[in-house]
Design a protein around this motif. Sequence first.
Motif: not given
Length: 145
Positions: A24-25, A27-28, A30-32, A35, A134, A137-138
Amino acid sequence: MIEIEGIEVEEHIKKKLIDYVVETITQQLRAEIFKQMAIFDVIVTWKLAHSMEDKKIEDGYWEIDINAPYAGIVEFGRGAGKPPPLKAIEIWLYHKFHITDKAERIALAKKIRKNIAEGGYAARPFTRSAIEELMKKYGSTVYLW
């Protein structure tokens, strides 16, 4: 049995849970990256956008490879000096701006090539910026190797 925050969990369930969280991280991330490409005004070609590959290295470890041959130049920039390949710029002009007239495309590609050779290309650190976002966030769960 393993205990996660006071709850007993079997080892295979723990591994699946960790893989799910890490995937999940990833995939996030990749999206970031996409962006950050927009923020840095990275010229996203099909090859760059589709050269990202998520892959599991081992339990709890995933990575994203960006395999476009010029991804490093976009990320880190390049100094003045040797000009980039004319054909690559010509193809980019065709696909990005739909310049169909070959003579016009070559003339413009030569100008761009000369400009890059003389002035270099500024870094657009889209992957490092994505990882930094990220990490906010993590924490250290996300890091650049």
